[in-house]
Design a protein around this motif. Structure first.
Motif, short mmCIF file in Angstrom:
data_model
loop_
_atom_site.label_atom_id
_atom_site.label_comp_id
_atom_site.label_asym_id
_atom_site.label_seq_id
_atom_site.Cartn_x
_atom_site.Cartn_y
_atom_site.Cartn_z
N ASN A 149 0.85 -1.19 0.00
CA ASN A 149 0.00 0.00 0.00
C ASN A 149 0.88 1.24 0.00
OD1 ASN A 149 -1.77 2.11 0.52
ND2 ASN A 149 -3.03 0.91 1.92
N GLU A 150 0.91 1.96 -1.12
CA GLU A 150 1.79 3.12 -1.26
C GLU A 150 1.39 4.30 -0.39
OE1 GLU A 150 -1.06 2.99 -4.82
OE2 GLU A 150 0.27 1.61 -3.77
N THR A 151 0.21 4.27 0.22
CA THR A 151 -0.21 5.36 1.08
C THR A 151 0.76 5.59 2.23
OG1 THR A 151 -2.54 4.97 0.57
CG2 THR A 151 -2.07 6.21 2.56
N PHE A 152 1.30 4.52 2.79
CA PHE A 152 2.23 4.66 3.90
C PHE A 152 3.49 5.39 3.47
CE2 PHE A 152 -0.36 1.01 5.15
CZ PHE A 152 -0.71 1.38 6.44
N ALA A 153 3.96 5.12 2.26
CA ALA A 153 5.14 5.82 1.76
C ALA A 153 4.86 7.31 1.61
CB ALA A 153 5.57 5.24 0.41
N MET A 154 3.69 7.64 1.11
CA MET A 154 3.35 9.04 0.87
C MET A 154 3.12 9.82 2.15
SD MET A 154 0.83 8.58 -2.42
CE MET A 154 1.44 7.85 -3.95
N MET A 155 2.70 9.13 3.21
CA MET A 155 2.47 9.81 4.48
C MET A 155 3.74 10.03 5.29
SD MET A 155 -1.05 8.02 5.85
CE MET A 155 -0.90 8.90 7.41
N ARG A 156 4.81 9.31 4.93
CA ARG A 156 6.06 9.40 5.70
C ARG A 156 6.59 10.83 5.83
NH1 ARG A 156 10.64 9.91 3.34
NH2 ARG A 156 9.89 8.92 1.44
N PRO A 157 6.71 11.62 4.74
CA PRO A 157 7.22 12.98 4.91
C PRO A 157 6.34 13.83 5.82
CG PRO A 157 7.35 12.33 2.61
CD PRO A 157 6.52 11.28 3.32
N THR A 158 5.03 13.61 5.76
CA THR A 158 4.13 14.38 6.63
C THR A 158 4.45 14.11 8.10
OG1 THR A 158 2.36 14.24 4.98
CG2 THR A 158 1.72 14.79 7.24
N VAL A 159 4.66 12.85 8.43
CA VAL A 159 4.97 12.48 9.81
C VAL A 159 6.34 13.05 10.23
CG1 VAL A 159 5.43 10.56 11.38
CG2 VAL A 159 3.56 10.40 9.72
N VAL A 160 7.33 12.94 9.33
CA VAL A 160 8.67 13.43 9.66
C VAL A 160 8.66 14.94 9.87
CG1 VAL A 160 11.02 13.72 8.79
CG2 VAL A 160 9.85 11.53 8.51
N TYR A 161 8.10 15.67 8.91
CA TYR A 161 8.05 17.13 9.04
C TYR A 161 7.21 17.55 10.24
CZ TYR A 161 10.15 17.62 4.39
OH TYR A 161 11.00 17.58 3.32
#
Length: 204
Positions: free
Chosen positions: A92-104
């Motif tokens: 599920n590519e959604t987790f990859a796309m959410m990663r920068p949001t969590v980091v920032y």
């Protein structure tokens, strides 16, 4: 262990190499989904499966050569492992796309709590020895980084939800680097206005 400085070429290779390979892998597999154990994996999932071990390897080599690793670098790689691992495991590519949001978002919260709750700049703690600023300078510089991290978290959400996968991949690789560079250029007035002249301080 003695700490050593990496040459600019080696440092760039370790930091940018995995990102460039990730970008190339995405476009190579974008229209060539991989089937494994009866399940089809999209280009971004395959690229993330390549990116995760490369990120770990890059951090490991950097630590082996220098004897040190910054907390920010370690945290970023951990987030890549967690969200990249979930991306591949759950396909599920959604987790990859959410990663920068969590980091920032994490960086914004940490700096915000330090500045507005505890009354201290964690940036000064990390960068003080190499970037001498007045107390007001650190306050403004930290405030601006908080605003930038909040912007990047929100912009990341907008890009992947509205503009789509390919636009997000460009943001995650090239875009965030360029935006960070632009942000740093805009901070020049703050750094010049509130910088400390250590030579004058020592003479005084």
């Amino acid at each position: 262990m003695t700490k050593k400085e990496l040459s600019p070429g080696v440092k760039s290779a370790l930091e940018l190499g995995p990102v460039l390979i990730y970008l190339a892998a995405y476009f190579w597999f974008k229209d060539r989904p991989v089937t494994f154990a009866g399940e089809e994996y999209s280009g971004i999932v395959v690229a993330m499966a390549i990116f995760v071990p490369l990120s770990i390897l890059g951090l490991g080599v950097s630590y082996a050569l220098t004897g040190t690793a910054s907390r920010m670098a370690v945290f970023t790689v951990v987030m890549v492992m967690v969200f990249g691992g979930l991306t591949v495991w759950l396909n599920n590519e959604t987790f990859a796309m959410m990663r920068p949001t969590v980091v920032y978002g994490f960086f914004a919260v940490v700096l915000g709590v330090g500045l507005y709750v505890l009354g201290r700049s964690y940036l000064q703690f990390l960068m003080g020895p190499v970037l001498p600023l007045t107390d007001e300078g650190w306050r403004l510089f930290t405030r601006n980084w908080i605003a930038f991290f909040v912007f990047m978290a929100l912009f990341n959400e907008f890009v992947w939800r509205v503009l789509g996968e390919t636009a997000w991949v460009w943001l995650d690789t090239v875009g965030q680097f360029l935006l960070t560079l632009v942000f740093l250029v805009t901070q020049a007035p703050v750094l010049m206005r509130h910088g400390l002249d250590e030579d004058k301080d020592r003479q005084g």
